[in-house]
Design an enzyme around this catalytic site. Sequence first.
Site, PDB file in Angstrom:
ATOM      1  CG  HIS A   1     -20.253  -5.456  -8.430  1.00 41.28           C
ATOM      2  ND1 HIS A   1     -19.695  -4.484  -9.221  1.00 41.28           N
ATOM      3  CD2 HIS A   1     -20.043  -5.043  -7.144  1.00 41.28           C
ATOM      4  CE1 HIS A   1     -19.181  -3.523  -8.461  1.00 41.28           C
ATOM      5  NE2 HIS A   1     -19.381  -3.856  -7.193  1.00 41.28           N
TER       6      HIS A   1
ATOM      7  NE  ARG B   1     -14.785   0.731  -7.783  1.00 42.05           N
ATOM      8  CZ  ARG B   1     -15.460   0.431  -6.676  1.00 42.05           C
ATOM      9  NH1 ARG B   1     -15.614  -0.850  -6.348  1.00 42.05           N
ATOM     10  NH2 ARG B   1     -15.960   1.365  -5.910  1.00 42.05           N
TER      11      ARG B   1
ATOM     12  CD  GLU C   1     -19.027  -4.761 -12.468  1.00 43.42           C
ATOM     13  OE1 GLU C   1     -18.095  -5.401 -11.939  1.00 43.42           O
ATOM     14  OE2 GLU C   1     -19.681  -3.878 -11.874  1.00 43.42           O
TER      15      GLU C   1
ATOM     16  CG  ASP D   1      -2.133   0.908   1.052  1.00 44.22           C
ATOM     17  OD1 ASP D   1      -3.253   0.398   1.069  1.00 44.22           O
ATOM     18  OD2 ASP D   1      -1.954   2.133   0.885  1.00 44.22           O
TER      19      ASP D   1
END
Length: 320
Positions: free
Chosen positions: A284, A236, A265, A177
Amino acid sequence: MKIVVLDGYTENPGDLSWEGFESLGELTVYDRTPANEVAQRIGGAGAVITNKTPVTAETMDACPGIKYIGVLATGYNIVDVAAARERGIPVTNVPAYGTAAVGQFAIALLLEICHHIGHHADAVKAGRWESCPDYCFWDYPLIELAGKTMGIIGFGRIGQSAGATAKALGMRVIAYDTQETESGREIGEYVTLDELLESSDVISLHCPLFPSTEGIICKESIAKMKDGVIILNNSRGQLVAEQDLADALNSGKVYAAGVDVVSEEPIRADNPLLTAKNCIITPHISWAPRESRARLMEIAQENLRAFLGGGAQNVVNERL
Protein backbone atom coordinates in the site's frame (compact mmCIF):
# COMPACT_ATOMS: atom_id res chain seq x y z
CA MET A 1 -7.38 24.45 20.33
CA LYS A 2 -5.73 21.15 21.24
CA ILE A 3 -4.92 19.05 18.20
CA VAL A 4 -4.15 15.32 18.38
CA VAL A 5 -2.67 13.31 15.51
CA LEU A 6 -3.45 9.66 16.25
CA ASP A 7 -1.20 7.93 13.70
CA GLY A 8 1.22 10.31 12.09
CA TYR A 9 4.12 8.01 11.22
CA THR A 10 3.07 6.76 7.79
CA GLU A 11 2.26 10.31 6.64
CA ASN A 12 5.44 11.73 8.16
CA PRO A 13 8.16 9.22 9.10
CA GLY A 14 10.52 12.14 9.61
CA ASP A 15 10.96 13.74 6.20
CA LEU A 16 8.15 16.30 6.57
CA SER A 17 7.23 18.89 9.19
CA TRP A 18 4.22 19.27 11.48
CA GLU A 19 4.87 23.03 11.79
CA GLY A 20 1.71 23.93 9.89
CA PHE A 21 -0.43 22.15 12.47
CA GLU A 22 1.67 23.54 15.33
CA SER A 23 0.77 27.04 14.15
CA LEU A 24 -2.93 26.22 14.54
CA GLY A 25 -2.98 25.01 18.13
CA GLU A 26 -1.42 22.86 20.83
CA LEU A 27 -0.27 19.82 18.90
CA THR A 28 0.39 16.26 20.08
CA VAL A 29 1.52 13.70 17.51
CA TYR A 30 1.46 9.95 18.09
CA ASP A 31 3.14 7.61 15.62
CA ARG A 32 0.47 4.97 16.19
CA THR A 33 -2.49 4.55 18.52
CA PRO A 34 -3.91 1.17 19.64
CA ALA A 35 -7.69 0.93 19.43
CA ASN A 36 -8.02 0.70 23.23
CA GLU A 37 -6.13 3.97 23.72
CA VAL A 38 -7.89 6.21 21.17
CA ALA A 39 -10.27 7.94 23.58
CA GLN A 40 -7.58 8.36 26.22
CA ARG A 41 -5.18 9.99 23.78
CA ILE A 42 -7.81 12.30 22.34
CA GLY A 43 -8.84 13.39 25.83
CA GLY A 44 -10.12 16.95 25.68
CA ALA A 45 -8.73 17.75 22.24
CA GLY A 46 -10.98 19.71 19.91
CA ALA A 47 -9.37 18.56 16.66
CA VAL A 48 -8.56 14.94 15.86
CA ILE A 49 -6.35 14.04 12.90
CA THR A 50 -6.29 10.41 11.80
CA ASN A 51 -5.07 8.35 8.90
CA LYS A 52 -6.14 4.75 9.52
CA THR A 53 -7.04 4.79 13.22
CA PRO A 54 -10.84 4.40 13.55
CA VAL A 55 -12.85 7.16 15.21
CA THR A 56 -16.15 5.59 16.24
CA ALA A 57 -19.39 6.89 17.70
CA GLU A 58 -18.29 5.50 21.05
CA THR A 59 -15.07 7.49 20.86
CA MET A 60 -17.01 10.66 20.06
CA ASP A 61 -19.26 10.08 23.05
CA ALA A 62 -16.24 9.47 25.29
CA CYS A 63 -14.58 12.66 24.02
CA PRO A 64 -17.31 15.32 23.91
CA GLY A 65 -14.73 18.02 23.26
CA ILE A 66 -14.21 16.88 19.67
CA LYS A 67 -15.21 19.66 17.30
CA TYR A 68 -13.42 18.55 14.15
CA ILE A 69 -12.07 15.33 12.60
CA GLY A 70 -9.53 15.50 9.78
CA VAL A 71 -8.59 12.40 7.79
CA LEU A 72 -5.04 12.24 6.39
CA ALA A 73 -6.27 10.38 3.31
CA THR A 74 -8.88 10.47 0.58
CA GLY A 75 -10.87 7.52 1.92
CA TYR A 76 -12.70 8.26 5.17
CA ASN A 77 -14.44 4.98 6.02
CA ILE A 78 -12.41 4.74 9.24
CA VAL A 79 -14.58 7.53 10.70
CA ASP A 80 -18.26 7.04 11.56
CA VAL A 81 -19.29 10.04 9.47
CA ALA A 82 -22.99 9.60 10.21
CA ALA A 83 -22.34 9.70 13.95
CA ALA A 84 -20.14 12.76 13.47
CA ARG A 85 -22.88 14.51 11.50
CA GLU A 86 -25.42 13.75 14.23
CA ARG A 87 -23.07 15.38 16.73
CA GLY A 88 -22.33 18.40 14.54
CA ILE A 89 -18.70 17.39 13.93
CA PRO A 90 -17.36 18.09 10.43
CA VAL A 91 -15.16 15.38 8.92
CA THR A 92 -12.72 16.40 6.20
CA ASN A 93 -10.60 14.39 3.82
CA VAL A 94 -7.80 15.15 1.35
CA PRO A 95 -8.85 14.50 -2.24
CA ALA A 96 -6.61 14.57 -5.31
CA TYR A 97 -3.27 14.86 -3.50
CA GLY A 98 -1.87 11.64 -4.99
CA THR A 99 -3.36 11.55 -8.47
CA ALA A 100 -0.03 11.50 -10.30
CA ALA A 101 1.68 9.14 -7.84
CA VAL A 102 -1.11 6.54 -7.77
CA GLY A 103 -1.62 6.62 -11.53
CA GLN A 104 2.14 6.23 -12.00
CA PHE A 105 2.24 3.28 -9.59
CA ALA A 106 -0.44 1.39 -11.52
CA ILE A 107 1.72 1.60 -14.62
CA ALA A 108 4.79 0.60 -12.57
CA LEU A 109 3.00 -2.58 -11.50
CA LEU A 110 2.11 -3.27 -15.12
CA LEU A 111 5.65 -2.72 -16.38
CA GLU A 112 7.08 -4.98 -13.69
CA ILE A 113 4.67 -7.72 -14.79
CA CYS A 114 5.69 -7.20 -18.42
CA HIS A 115 9.44 -7.28 -17.81
CA HIS A 116 10.17 -8.57 -14.26
CA ILE A 117 12.96 -6.04 -14.03
CA GLY A 118 13.66 -6.64 -10.34
CA HIS A 119 13.94 -10.38 -10.82
CA HIS A 120 16.30 -10.10 -13.77
CA ALA A 121 18.46 -7.49 -12.05
CA ASP A 122 18.81 -9.84 -9.06
CA ALA A 123 19.68 -12.71 -11.43
CA VAL A 124 22.49 -10.66 -12.99
CA LYS A 125 23.92 -9.80 -9.57
CA ALA A 126 23.74 -13.49 -8.63
CA GLY A 127 26.12 -14.24 -11.50
CA ARG A 128 23.70 -15.81 -13.95
CA TRP A 129 24.53 -13.46 -16.85
CA GLU A 130 28.28 -13.86 -16.58
CA SER A 131 27.87 -17.62 -16.72
CA CYS A 132 25.25 -17.54 -19.48
CA PRO A 133 26.16 -19.41 -22.72
CA ASP A 134 24.16 -16.86 -24.72
CA TYR A 135 24.43 -13.09 -24.78
CA CYS A 136 21.12 -12.70 -22.90
CA PHE A 137 18.44 -14.65 -21.06
CA TRP A 138 14.98 -14.12 -19.59
CA ASP A 139 12.96 -16.20 -17.14
CA TYR A 140 9.48 -14.88 -17.93
CA PRO A 141 7.68 -14.02 -21.15
CA LEU A 142 8.36 -10.37 -22.01
CA ILE A 143 5.29 -8.40 -23.02
CA GLU A 144 5.00 -5.45 -25.40
CA LEU A 145 2.05 -3.22 -24.50
CA ALA A 146 1.68 -1.22 -27.72
CA GLY A 147 -1.50 -2.26 -29.52
CA LYS A 148 -3.04 -3.96 -26.49
CA THR A 149 -6.19 -2.77 -24.73
CA MET A 150 -6.17 -1.25 -21.25
CA GLY A 151 -9.57 -1.36 -19.53
CA ILE A 152 -9.97 1.02 -16.61
CA ILE A 153 -12.78 0.58 -14.10
CA GLY A 154 -13.30 3.98 -12.48
CA PHE A 155 -12.25 6.79 -14.79
CA GLY A 156 -11.87 9.71 -12.42
CA ARG A 157 -8.69 11.69 -11.87
CA ILE A 158 -6.47 8.71 -11.04
CA GLY A 159 -7.98 6.43 -13.67
CA GLN A 160 -7.44 9.10 -16.29
CA SER A 161 -3.86 9.63 -15.13
CA ALA A 162 -3.12 5.93 -15.58
CA GLY A 163 -5.03 5.93 -18.87
CA ALA A 164 -3.03 8.83 -20.27
CA THR A 165 0.22 6.96 -19.59
CA ALA A 166 -1.17 3.74 -21.08
CA LYS A 167 -2.19 5.70 -24.17
CA ALA A 168 1.33 7.15 -24.41
CA LEU A 169 2.64 3.57 -24.40
CA GLY A 170 0.56 2.87 -27.49
CA MET A 171 -2.32 1.09 -25.78
CA ARG A 172 -5.97 1.43 -26.68
CA VAL A 173 -7.78 2.75 -23.59
CA ILE A 174 -11.35 1.86 -22.74
CA ALA A 175 -13.13 2.78 -19.52
CA TYR A 176 -16.19 2.07 -17.44
CA ASP A 177 -17.57 4.71 -15.09
CA THR A 178 -21.01 5.75 -13.91
CA GLN A 179 -20.17 9.34 -14.89
CA GLU A 180 -18.65 10.17 -18.26
CA THR A 181 -16.55 13.30 -18.72
CA GLU A 182 -15.04 15.20 -21.63
CA SER A 183 -11.56 14.81 -20.12
CA GLY A 184 -12.14 11.07 -20.04
CA ARG A 185 -13.25 11.00 -23.69
CA GLU A 186 -10.01 12.70 -24.68
CA ILE A 187 -8.07 9.73 -23.26
CA GLY A 188 -10.24 6.71 -23.91
CA GLU A 189 -13.56 5.30 -25.01
CA TYR A 190 -16.38 4.68 -22.52
CA VAL A 191 -17.90 1.21 -22.72
CA THR A 192 -20.17 -0.99 -20.62
CA LEU A 193 -18.64 -3.06 -17.85
CA ASP A 194 -19.24 -6.29 -19.76
CA GLU A 195 -17.58 -4.85 -22.87
CA LEU A 196 -14.58 -3.84 -20.80
CA LEU A 197 -14.28 -7.26 -19.18
CA GLU A 198 -14.52 -9.04 -22.52
CA SER A 199 -12.18 -6.77 -24.53
CA SER A 200 -9.32 -5.83 -22.21
CA ASP A 201 -5.83 -7.31 -22.17
CA VAL A 202 -5.15 -5.37 -18.96
CA ILE A 203 -7.77 -4.34 -16.39
CA SER A 204 -6.88 -1.64 -13.87
CA LEU A 205 -9.11 -0.75 -10.91
CA HIS A 206 -9.47 2.91 -9.92
CA CYS A 207 -13.01 3.08 -8.56
CA PRO A 208 -14.11 3.93 -5.02
CA LEU A 209 -15.27 1.20 -2.65
CA PHE A 210 -19.06 1.19 -2.58
CA PRO A 211 -21.50 -1.69 -2.00
CA SER A 212 -21.91 -1.78 -5.78
CA THR A 213 -18.16 -2.14 -6.40
CA GLU A 214 -17.18 -4.46 -3.55
CA GLY A 215 -15.99 -7.71 -5.13
CA ILE A 216 -16.34 -6.31 -8.65
CA ILE A 217 -13.48 -8.65 -9.58
CA CYS A 218 -14.82 -12.10 -8.72
CA LYS A 219 -15.34 -15.53 -10.21
CA GLU A 220 -18.25 -14.33 -12.35
CA SER A 221 -16.53 -11.24 -13.76
CA ILE A 222 -13.24 -13.09 -14.31
CA ALA A 223 -15.12 -15.69 -16.37
CA LYS A 224 -16.05 -12.92 -18.83
CA MET A 225 -12.43 -11.84 -19.31
CA LYS A 226 -9.95 -12.88 -21.96
CA ASP A 227 -7.71 -15.81 -21.12
CA GLY A 228 -4.36 -14.45 -19.99
CA VAL A 229 -5.64 -11.08 -18.81
CA ILE A 230 -3.56 -8.93 -16.44
CA ILE A 231 -5.33 -7.38 -13.44
CA LEU A 232 -4.08 -4.35 -11.48
CA ASN A 233 -5.46 -2.96 -8.24
CA ASN A 234 -4.04 -0.04 -6.31
CA SER A 235 -7.41 1.39 -5.31
CA ARG A 236 -9.11 -0.62 -2.55
CA GLY A 237 -8.47 -4.23 -1.62
CA GLN A 238 -12.14 -5.06 -1.15
CA LEU A 239 -12.80 -4.49 -4.85
CA VAL A 240 -11.35 -7.97 -5.41
CA ALA A 241 -12.63 -11.33 -4.18
CA GLU A 242 -9.12 -12.50 -3.36
CA GLN A 243 -9.71 -16.25 -3.35
CA ASP A 244 -11.39 -15.99 -6.76
CA LEU A 245 -8.44 -14.04 -8.15
CA ALA A 246 -5.95 -16.47 -6.63
CA ASP A 247 -7.81 -19.40 -8.20
CA ALA A 248 -7.78 -17.67 -11.58
CA LEU A 249 -4.05 -16.96 -11.31
CA ASN A 250 -3.28 -20.54 -10.36
CA SER A 251 -5.37 -21.91 -13.25
CA GLY A 252 -3.81 -19.50 -15.75
CA LYS A 253 -7.10 -17.79 -16.64
CA VAL A 254 -5.50 -14.60 -15.30
CA TYR A 255 -1.88 -14.37 -16.44
CA ALA A 256 -0.71 -12.01 -13.71
CA ALA A 257 -1.89 -9.55 -11.10
CA GLY A 258 -0.28 -6.53 -9.51
CA VAL A 259 -1.87 -5.28 -6.29
CA ASP A 260 -0.87 -2.57 -3.85
CA VAL A 261 -3.90 -3.10 -1.63
CA VAL A 262 -5.57 -6.11 -0.01
CA SER A 263 -8.79 -6.68 1.87
CA GLU A 264 -7.18 -6.57 5.31
CA GLU A 265 -4.09 -4.45 5.97
CA PRO A 266 -1.43 -5.21 7.00
CA ILE A 267 -1.82 -8.36 4.93
CA ARG A 268 -2.71 -11.57 6.80
CA ALA A 269 -0.47 -14.60 6.47
CA ASP A 270 -3.40 -16.61 5.10
CA ASN A 271 -4.24 -14.19 2.27
CA PRO A 272 -4.56 -16.47 -0.81
CA LEU A 273 -2.75 -13.98 -3.05
CA LEU A 274 0.50 -14.56 -1.15
CA THR A 275 0.84 -18.04 -2.64
CA ALA A 276 -0.87 -17.41 -5.99
CA LYS A 277 1.14 -17.71 -9.20
CA ASN A 278 2.54 -14.57 -10.83
CA CYS A 279 1.12 -12.12 -8.31
CA ILE A 280 3.04 -8.99 -7.34
CA ILE A 281 1.99 -7.52 -3.98
CA THR A 282 3.30 -4.23 -2.63
CA PRO A 283 2.48 -2.81 0.84
CA HIS A 284 0.00 0.00 0.00
CA ILE A 285 2.64 2.50 -1.09
CA SER A 286 1.13 4.04 -4.25
CA TRP A 287 0.32 7.21 -2.32
CA ALA A 288 3.63 7.50 -0.50
CA PRO A 289 6.13 9.51 -2.58
CA ARG A 290 7.35 12.47 -0.53
CA GLU A 291 5.86 14.91 -3.03
CA SER A 292 2.33 13.53 -2.65
CA ARG A 293 2.63 13.25 1.14
CA ALA A 294 3.74 16.89 1.28
CA ARG A 295 0.61 17.88 -0.68
CA LEU A 296 -1.50 15.77 1.66
CA MET A 297 0.00 17.51 4.70
CA GLU A 298 -0.57 20.96 3.23
CA ILE A 299 -4.20 20.29 2.27
CA ALA A 300 -4.94 18.70 5.66
CA GLN A 301 -3.57 21.80 7.37
CA GLU A 302 -5.65 24.06 5.13
CA ASN A 303 -8.76 22.00 5.95
CA LEU A 304 -8.26 22.66 9.67
CA ARG A 305 -7.33 26.30 9.09
CA ALA A 306 -10.56 26.81 7.13
CA PHE A 307 -12.58 25.26 9.97
CA LEU A 308 -10.92 27.43 12.61
CA GLY A 309 -11.66 30.46 10.45
CA GLY A 310 -15.35 29.61 10.35
CA GLY A 311 -15.33 28.13 6.87
CA ALA A 312 -15.51 24.65 5.40
CA GLN A 313 -13.21 22.81 2.99
CA ASN A 314 -13.34 19.19 1.83
CA VAL A 315 -16.10 18.33 4.33
CA VAL A 316 -17.44 14.83 3.58
CA ASN A 317 -20.48 14.98 5.89
CA GLU A 318 -21.77 18.38 4.85
CA ARG A 319 -25.32 18.11 6.18
CA LEU A 320 -24.54 19.20 9.72
